[in-house]
Design a protein around this motif. Sequence first.
Motif, PDB file in Angstrom:
ATOM      1  N   GLN A 152      -0.119  31.599 -28.427  1.00 28.48           N
ATOM      2  CA  GLN A 152       0.476  31.874 -27.122  1.00 28.48           C
ATOM      3  C   GLN A 152       1.988  31.718 -27.138  1.00 28.48           C
ATOM      4  O   GLN A 152       2.688  32.374 -26.367  1.00 28.48           O
ATOM      5  N   ARG A 181      -4.687  39.163 -20.799  1.00 33.53           N
ATOM      6  CA  ARG A 181      -3.562  39.948 -20.300  1.00 33.53           C
ATOM      7  C   ARG A 181      -4.025  41.034 -19.327  1.00 33.53           C
ATOM      8  O   ARG A 181      -3.354  41.322 -18.339  1.00 33.53           O
ATOM      9  N   ARG A 210      -7.535  37.045 -30.785  1.00 33.83           N
ATOM     10  CA  ARG A 210      -6.625  38.072 -30.299  1.00 33.83           C
ATOM     11  C   ARG A 210      -7.291  38.950 -29.256  1.00 33.83           C
ATOM     12  O   ARG A 210      -6.673  39.422 -28.320  1.00 33.83           O
ATOM     13  N   SER A 226       2.428  38.437 -30.930  1.00 32.29           N
ATOM     14  CA  SER A 226       1.385  39.110 -31.718  1.00 32.29           C
ATOM     15  C   SER A 226       1.886  39.441 -33.129  1.00 32.29           C
ATOM     16  O   SER A 226       1.163  39.263 -34.116  1.00 32.29           O
ATOM     17  N   ASP A 282      -7.135  37.111 -26.072  1.00 25.21           N
ATOM     18  CA  ASP A 282      -5.797  37.204 -25.500  1.00 25.21           C
ATOM     19  C   ASP A 282      -5.619  38.526 -24.778  1.00 25.21           C
ATOM     20  O   ASP A 282      -5.019  38.595 -23.713  1.00 25.21           O
ATOM     21  N   SER A 287       6.936  33.714 -25.774  1.00 24.01           N
ATOM     22  CA  SER A 287       5.720  33.303 -25.079  1.00 24.01           C
ATOM     23  C   SER A 287       5.011  34.506 -24.464  1.00 24.01           C
ATOM     24  O   SER A 287       5.659  35.433 -23.970  1.00 24.01           O
ATOM     25  N   ARG A 288       3.693  34.474 -24.497  1.00 22.57           N
ATOM     26  CA  ARG A 288       2.911  35.530 -23.854  1.00 22.57           C
ATOM     27  C   ARG A 288       3.057  35.495 -22.338  1.00 22.57           C
ATOM     28  O   ARG A 288       2.728  36.470 -21.657  1.00 22.57           O
ATOM     29  N   GLY A 348       5.553  38.984 -25.449  1.00 22.25           N
ATOM     30  CA  GLY A 348       4.144  38.970 -25.833  1.00 22.25           C
ATOM     31  C   GLY A 348       3.892  39.741 -27.111  1.00 22.25           C
ATOM     32  O   GLY A 348       3.107  39.325 -27.971  1.00 22.25           O
TER      33      GLY A 348
END
Length: 295
Positions: free
Chosen positions: A223, A15, A8, A271, A11, A259-260, A267
Motif C-alpha cells: 500500500q 480501488r 494485487r 504497483s 487491491d 501511497s495507494r 498508486g
Amino acid sequence: MAEGTRIRSDDGMGRRIKRFQDRYEPMVTRLVLLGIFASGLLGQFVKPVGDALEGKVFVGGALLSLVAYVLYDQVRELTSSVRPAARALVSSTEIGMFVREAFQARRVEIAFLGYTGETLYNALYHRLEDLFDNPGPTRRVSIRMLVPDFGMPMTVPSRVGSDGRPVDDPDFRKRLERRCREYDHVLSGLAERLTENSRVTVECSYRLYPGIPRDKICIFNRQQVLHGLYDLSARMRLEHAGPEYYDPKGFRTDLSVWSRKGTAAAGAAVSIWSKHFDDLWNLAVLPPWRQGVGG
C-alpha cells in the motif's frame, strides 16, 4: 507468486469499490436530503402523511434538509481542504512510524531492498517484541529483506584508495555480512518464538542481490512505498587513524513516499515498485548462512 497475485487482485477490487463510492456517494446523499425535504413538506400540508410521521415541525426540518443540500458541496470541499496532506518526503529515521501503521493490518507484508537494513531492523525488532503482549489485529507477518551479496568484490562498500578511487576490501565486506547475518538471526528467532507461542504467524526471509547498494526501498502491505538513493560518496573510519571506507549511511537517506491512498500516479508507482521487488526477489539467491536451512 500466487499469493502476491491474489493480493494485487484484492487491491484492484478495493480501488474499484473506492471509485464507486466516490462516484455515487454525493448523489445518494443528495437524494436522501431531498427525500427528507419532500417528506417534511408533505407532512405539513397533507394531514394523513403528517399523522403518519407523528411530527409537528415538518417545515423546520424540511428547511434544514434543504440548507444541508445546498451546502453539501461546500462542506465536502472544506473537509478535503483541512485533511492533512500526505508527506512526500520523510527521513529514514521515521521508518518506525510506517512500521507501526503497517502492523494495524491483519496480514502484514514488509519488503526491503537496500544496504544492511539497520533502520528497518530496529523498528521491526521492537514491533515484533510488542506482539507477544499486544498483537492487536495482526495475525500473519511476512518480512522479506534483500541485501547486497557481500561475498562478491564491490566498489561500494569499499576502502578509499590513495587517489580516492574505491578499493575492494574483503574484510570490510565480511564485517557487513556478519551484521546482516546477526539481524537475520535475531528477527528469525523472534519469528519462530511468536509462531510457536502466540496467535501470530511470522516469517522472515533474507536473500542477496548482486551489485552496489544504490536504492533504498521499503514496501508496506503493498500500500505504501518509501524510496530513496543512498549517498554513495559517504565515508567513514572504523578507527580514528585508520583507513577511510565508502560506506553509505542509510539513516541519513531521505525517502519519497508513494501511497495507494494518494493520486492515481502514486498508486501506479506502488504497483510498479512492488512488481520490481517481486522480480528481484525471484532472481535473488540465499545468503551463505541460510543455505541448507531454507529461505
